[in-house]
Design a protein around this motif. Structure first.
Motif, PDB file in Angstrom:
ATOM      1  N   LYS A 146      -3.082  -1.676  -0.004  1.00 53.19           N
ATOM      2  CA  LYS A 146      -2.297  -0.628  -0.637  1.00 53.19           C
ATOM      3  C   LYS A 146      -3.214   0.396  -1.268  1.00 53.19           C
ATOM      4  O   LYS A 146      -4.396   0.189  -1.456  1.00 53.19           O
ATOM      5  CB  LYS A 146      -1.369  -1.249  -1.685  1.00 53.19           C
ATOM      6  N   GLY A 157       8.458  -4.969  -0.519  1.00 54.18           N
ATOM      7  CA  GLY A 157       7.031  -5.080  -0.261  1.00 54.18           C
ATOM      8  C   GLY A 157       6.652  -5.227   1.197  1.00 54.18           C
ATOM      9  O   GLY A 157       5.481  -5.444   1.509  1.00 54.18           O
ATOM     10  N   ASP A 203       3.788   0.412  -2.946  1.00 55.32           N
ATOM     11  CA  ASP A 203       2.995  -0.360  -3.891  1.00 55.32           C
ATOM     12  C   ASP A 203       3.890  -0.749  -5.064  1.00 55.32           C
ATOM     13  O   ASP A 203       3.738  -0.267  -6.182  1.00 55.32           O
ATOM     14  CB  ASP A 203       1.798   0.464  -4.364  1.00 55.32           C
ATOM     15  N   LYS A 204       4.824  -1.636  -4.777  1.00 61.24           N
ATOM     16  CA  LYS A 204       5.865  -1.948  -5.759  1.00 61.24           C
ATOM     17  C   LYS A 204       5.314  -2.649  -7.000  1.00 61.24           C
ATOM     18  O   LYS A 204       5.916  -2.593  -8.067  1.00 61.24           O
ATOM     19  CB  LYS A 204       6.947  -2.815  -5.118  1.00 61.24           C
ATOM     20  N   THR A 233       4.393  -9.716   3.263  1.00 67.28           N
ATOM     21  CA  THR A 233       4.147  -8.553   2.437  1.00 67.28           C
ATOM     22  C   THR A 233       2.811  -7.948   2.773  1.00 67.28           C
ATOM     23  O   THR A 233       1.931  -8.597   3.284  1.00 67.28           O
ATOM     24  CB  THR A 233       4.167  -8.927   0.946  1.00 67.28           C
TER      25      THR A 233
END
Length: 598
Positions: A28, A99, A124-125, A23
């Motif tokens: 981010k 991600g 940017d989950k 990930t």
């Protein structure tokens, strides 16, 4: 004398700590209001050496700038190995939603392959930048300052605002100038709704950043822009290496790396694999290793030590081949007047090597050999208490074609019943002998396949080969019977391993002994991978009972993570159950899902 069970579990515990590196953690942007929607996502195209992206309004003409421009044509899922095409937008969104990042474009300078640009897309989950982009950038600068100071004398890390095709974008710049060797990196951040773009540039000096960023143009949307301004040159020879990157693998105590064409039979040569290093490397995908290497890192691929003398070690790592190996070696010779350059033979190939004094007081001598393989360099360091043994270790490597991958005997039968591995049917794990089951159907968790377990830490043994499993356990190892992962939360892992019950002392004393062993192993982890750890005795609820366990809290460069480590004896065998999560509560919540079969 008390026999304390060291297990292969130490490696397994650490594989939980350092898993999830696929990930895009820590890179981010902040969340802002935008009309950009998921359906607006589209990937760029590379046609005749020219990258164009309608979504980003970008164009990069590789031929006009003497850059080799490529885009990932397909993606590989690290869990099930399924390959999907770049054009499969469902797969693209699935990748982003989980991600992972997508490298939309890479441009490598044909005259200097160490210089390149990348465009990456991710989501940017988890809303990790809710406190704002600028605050994140400030933290990133501090983090990079700390990491770079460990490697270089006077690195310069700063936050800047760059004018990129009419937009003001935050950038984190890193400038290194040490002993005449320069490098410059810049990462620009752009946001589209909940999606984020990074434009990453690497050059030899700070001026290169502006030069490469200046090669980008706005995409006007005309058909002419999809062709190179020098399309007549598009038939020129592709300078990108056709040697594919390959991460090493360990099967039956034999390390193999296809890219470097080397093999090392640890068991046959009296060496053992370092449990900490192996556990850190196992869960890292090839994609993540490449990304780490491209950003200037050296990815460790193998660490072994002589079984009878821990001072004699071999380490294989992989770095980027910038085409400046000779310059690098000259620099090292200037820095160390006692250093010596020579040539050694590894798996039948003559390669350059440096001899230096070892940094470890026990490993007094070090030989470091360099194997160039296209875009990468395999770096093999041999340390030893004397020159002859350190140098002779290179002779133990063989070509892959010269030796077998099936080192080690497999016993076809075994006296007595022994332990019987569990099974997974309809997404439910059960082991009748240990009276335990775990139904993963409603959890969102995924079982690692038998093939994956075989290579993850079970020495290449098939679960169905009960005789081999029992021999493996009788040799003092732990057999991984079940491993669950969560694709949406990379800190969440659950495992059950089977081992001999050698607990001959009270559980409280046994945990003290295991705690001491684990602390020694964790303390050996590289600083760039493990920030801190704490191991203490605690309590866990399991199958309706409160039992003693080890609570482990780790802070890695990937994420913070908590584990509950349970040793559960039953007759001549025991289970080692490990539950991992973002905090102790989530680790316990996973343990609560176990049931008895009865």
């Amino acid at each position: 004398m008390k026999r304390i069970f060291k297990l292969g579990m130490i490696a397994f515990a650490l594989s939980l700590c350092f898993s999830g590196c696929g990930t895009k953690e820590g890179r981010k942007l902040s969340e802002t209001v935008s009309e950009f929607k998921a359906e607006d996502i589209s990937l760029g195209e590379v046609v005749d050496g020219v990258y164009t992206s309608k979504m980003l309004n970008l164009k990069f003409d590789g031929n006009a700038n003497d850059m080799d421009v490529t885009a990932e044509e397909e993606f590989t899922n690290r869990l099930d190995g399924k390959v999907v095409k770049r054009s499969d937008m469902d797969a693209v969104h699935d990748r982003l939603d989980k991600g992972y990042y997508i490298r939309d474009m890479e441009g490598i300078d044909n005259k200097n392959p160490g210089n390149y640009v990348e465009v990456m897309i991710y989501k940017d989950k988890n809303h990790e930048m809710k406190n704002g982009l600028e605050k994140y950038i400030d933290n990133e600068v501090k983090k990079q300052e700390g990491e770079q100071k460990e490697r270089f004398k006077n690195p310069k890390v700063k936050k800047t605002i760059r004018d990129f095709l009419g937009e003001k974008l935050f950038s984190v710049d890193i400038i290194i100038d040490e002993d005449g060797i320069e490098s410059a990196d810049a990462t620009l951040y752009k946001q589209l709704g909940e999606y984020f773009i990074e434009i990453y540039v690497r050059g030899e000096k700070s001026e290169d950043i502006d030069k490469y960023l200046g090669m980008f143009e706005k995409y006007t949307g005309s058909d002419d822009n999809e062709k190179s301004s020098k399309s007549e040159e598009s038939g020129k020879t592709d300078t990108k290496s056709d040697i594919e990157f390959s991460k090493g693998e360990i099967i039956n105590d034999v390390y193999t790396n296809k890219m470097l064409d080397i093999q090392f039979d640890a068991k046959a040569n009296g060496y053992v694999f370092d449990e900490v290093a192996t556990s850190i490397m196992d869960p890292i995908s090839e994609e993540d290793m490449i990304s780490y290497i491209k950003k200037g890192g050296a990815a460790v691929d193998m660490v072994v030590a002589k079984e009878t003398d821990n001072a004699q070690k071999l380490v294989v790592s992989i770095s980027e081949n910038s085409g400046q190996l000779d310059k690098f070696l000259e620099k090292q010779l200037k820095k160390d007047s006692k250093a010596e350059r020579l040539t050694v033979t590894i798996s039948g190939k003559d390669v350059p090597c440096l001899f230096t004094e070892g940094r470890d007081k026990d490993s007094k001598y070090q030989y470091t050999a360099y194997i160039e393989a296209g875009d990468y360099i395999g770096v093999i360091s041999s340390n030893g208490p004397d020159k002859d043994s350190a140098k002779a270790a290179f002779d133990l490597f063989t070509k892959i074609s010269e030796s077998s991958l099936t080192s080690g005997e497999v016993q076809t039968d075994i006296s007595g019943e022994g332990i019987i591995p569990g099974k997974i049917i309809d997404n439910v794990y059960s082991n009748e002998m240990m009276n335990i089951k775990f139904d993963a159907n409603a959890t969102g968790l995924e079982f690692v396949s038998d093939e994956g377990l075989k290579n993850m830490g079970n020495g290449g043994i098939e679960r169905s080969d009960i005789a081999a499993v029992n021999k493996y356990i009788k040799d003092g190892r732990a057999f991984i019977d079940m491993f669950l992962t969560d694709s949406t939360d990379t800190t969440k892992r659950i495992s059950v391993s089977l081992a001999e019950n050698n607990i001959k002392i009270p559980m409280d004393e046994y945990l003290d002994a295991q705690k001491e062993i684990m602390e020694k192993q964790f303390s050996k982890a590289p600083k760039e991978q493990l920030n801190s750890f704490e191991i203490k005795k605690g309590q866990a609820g399991f199958l309706g009972e409160e039992i003693q366990c080890l609570d482990i809290d780790v802070d890695t460069t990937v994420a913070k993570q908590s584990q509950k480590y349970l040793f559960i004896p039953k007759d001549d065998y025991m289970m080692i159950v490990v539950s991992s999560g973002q905090d102790e509560a989530s680790a316990q919540a996973a343990l609560d899902l176990f049931k008895t079969i009865e």
